[in-house]
Write a protein that holds these residues in place. Sequence first.
Motif, mmCIF file in Angstrom:
data_model
loop_
_atom_site.group_PDB
_atom_site.id
_atom_site.type_symbol
_atom_site.label_atom_id
_atom_site.label_comp_id
_atom_site.label_asym_id
_atom_site.label_seq_id
_atom_site.Cartn_x
_atom_site.Cartn_y
_atom_site.Cartn_z
ATOM 1 N N LEU A 12 0.812 -1.219 0.000
ATOM 2 C CA LEU A 12 0.000 0.000 0.000
ATOM 3 C C LEU A 12 0.846 1.271 0.000
ATOM 4 C CD1 LEU A 12 -2.747 -1.014 2.578
ATOM 5 C CD2 LEU A 12 -2.968 -0.910 0.078
ATOM 6 N N ALA A 13 2.121 1.165 0.287
ATOM 7 C CA ALA A 13 2.981 2.341 0.373
ATOM 8 C C ALA A 13 3.232 2.988 -0.988
ATOM 9 C CB ALA A 13 4.321 1.959 1.014
ATOM 10 N N ASP A 14 3.022 2.253 -2.054
ATOM 11 C CA ASP A 14 3.314 2.769 -3.385
ATOM 12 C C ASP A 14 2.057 3.338 -4.044
ATOM 13 O OD1 ASP A 14 5.464 2.598 -5.730
ATOM 14 O OD2 ASP A 14 3.475 2.135 -6.534
ATOM 15 N N PRO A 15 2.106 4.568 -4.558
ATOM 16 C CA PRO A 15 0.917 5.175 -5.164
ATOM 17 C C PRO A 15 0.413 4.436 -6.404
ATOM 18 C CG PRO A 15 2.821 6.634 -5.396
ATOM 19 C CD PRO A 15 3.240 5.483 -4.536
ATOM 20 N N THR A 16 1.314 3.843 -7.170
ATOM 21 C CA THR A 16 0.878 3.074 -8.348
ATOM 22 C C THR A 16 0.048 1.877 -7.914
ATOM 23 O OG1 THR A 16 2.811 3.762 -9.626
ATOM 24 C CG2 THR A 16 1.667 1.769 -10.368
ATOM 25 N N ARG A 17 0.506 1.179 -6.884
ATOM 26 C CA ARG A 17 -0.242 0.004 -6.412
ATOM 27 C C ARG A 17 -1.578 0.410 -5.810
ATOM 28 N NH1 ARG A 17 5.250 -1.910 -5.495
ATOM 29 N NH2 ARG A 17 5.308 -1.166 -3.341
ATOM 30 N N ARG A 18 -1.615 1.547 -5.110
ATOM 31 C CA ARG A 18 -2.904 2.016 -4.569
ATOM 32 C C ARG A 18 -3.865 2.351 -5.701
ATOM 33 N NH1 ARG A 18 0.571 4.946 -1.118
ATOM 34 N NH2 ARG A 18 0.020 6.886 -2.198
ATOM 35 N N GLU A 19 -3.353 2.940 -6.773
ATOM 36 C CA GLU A 19 -4.211 3.262 -7.917
ATOM 37 C C GLU A 19 -4.717 1.982 -8.587
ATOM 38 O OE1 GLU A 19 -6.556 5.218 -10.486
ATOM 39 O OE2 GLU A 19 -5.581 6.031 -8.704
ATOM 40 N N ILE A 20 -3.868 0.982 -8.695
ATOM 41 C CA ILE A 20 -4.301 -0.298 -9.258
ATOM 42 C C ILE A 20 -5.437 -0.881 -8.415
ATOM 43 C CG2 ILE A 20 -3.606 -2.709 -9.648
ATOM 44 C CD1 ILE A 20 -0.815 -1.570 -10.464
ATOM 45 N N LEU A 21 -5.294 -0.858 -7.103
ATOM 46 C CA LEU A 21 -6.359 -1.369 -6.233
ATOM 47 C C LEU A 21 -7.644 -0.576 -6.443
ATOM 48 C CD1 LEU A 21 -4.395 -1.986 -2.909
ATOM 49 C CD2 LEU A 21 -5.229 -3.706 -4.535
ATOM 50 N N ASN A 22 -7.505 0.731 -6.585
ATOM 51 C CA ASN A 22 -8.668 1.583 -6.818
ATOM 52 C C ASN A 22 -9.361 1.201 -8.128
ATOM 53 O OD1 ASN A 22 -10.295 3.739 -5.901
ATOM 54 N ND2 ASN A 22 -9.350 5.078 -7.416
ATOM 55 N N MET A 23 -8.585 0.919 -9.157
ATOM 56 C CA MET A 23 -9.137 0.513 -10.444
ATOM 57 C C MET A 23 -9.888 -0.820 -10.318
ATOM 58 S SD MET A 23 -5.818 1.538 -12.777
ATOM 59 C CE MET A 23 -6.253 0.467 -14.124
ATOM 60 N N LEU A 24 -9.336 -1.727 -9.519
ATOM 61 C CA LEU A 24 -9.942 -3.057 -9.381
ATOM 62 C C LEU A 24 -11.187 -3.047 -8.494
ATOM 63 C CD1 LEU A 24 -6.708 -5.234 -9.170
ATOM 64 C CD2 LEU A 24 -8.325 -5.070 -11.084
ATOM 65 N N LEU A 25 -11.462 -1.920 -7.839
ATOM 66 C CA LEU A 25 -12.712 -1.818 -7.075
ATOM 67 C C LEU A 25 -13.920 -1.950 -7.988
ATOM 68 C CD1 LEU A 25 -12.055 1.114 -4.588
ATOM 69 C CD2 LEU A 25 -12.660 -1.233 -3.988
ATOM 70 N N GLU A 26 -13.765 -1.493 -9.227
ATOM 71 C CA GLU A 26 -14.865 -1.508 -10.187
ATOM 72 C C GLU A 26 -15.191 -2.917 -10.672
ATOM 73 O OE1 GLU A 26 -16.658 1.240 -11.062
ATOM 74 O OE2 GLU A 26 -15.445 2.289 -9.563
ATOM 75 N N ASP A 27 -14.145 -3.646 -11.074
ATOM 76 C CA ASP A 27 -14.367 -4.978 -11.652
ATOM 77 C C ASP A 27 -13.010 -5.641 -11.882
ATOM 78 O OD1 ASP A 27 -15.752 -7.135 -12.629
ATOM 79 O OD2 ASP A 27 -16.389 -6.175 -14.502
#
Length: 116
Positions: A12-27
């Motif tokens: 979770l410390a990396d902003p790219t990985r947090r953005e990926i998780l955010n994207m995967l919230l959708e589907d």
Amino acid sequence: MTRHLDQVFAALADPTRREILNMLLEDDMAVTDVAEPFTMSLAAISKHLGVLTTAGLISQDKRGRVKWCRLEPDALRAASVWMQGFGQFEPVNLDAFERFLAAELPGAPGSGTQTE
């Protein structure tokens, strides 16, 4: 448990990985679709996905020729429980604390009396 928490927080410390998780919230998303909005190579995205997978935050499976990523929300449960332990403390109101000190300690800043 500590090792798992370390992996989750490191992921979770990396902003790219947090953005990926955010994207995967959708589907669920194909790896190539995950990579699309980023200005980095597919290999770099794959490394980020590997970190997220190791931490248990996502799972990956192959459907035909396409590798898909799926969010694993239960993986955040242990981190959430750990963080909630800090919620038992009330936020400190520094202005009120300063007034308390001024009233209790003669000569404290803001008390109106100075001792030399």
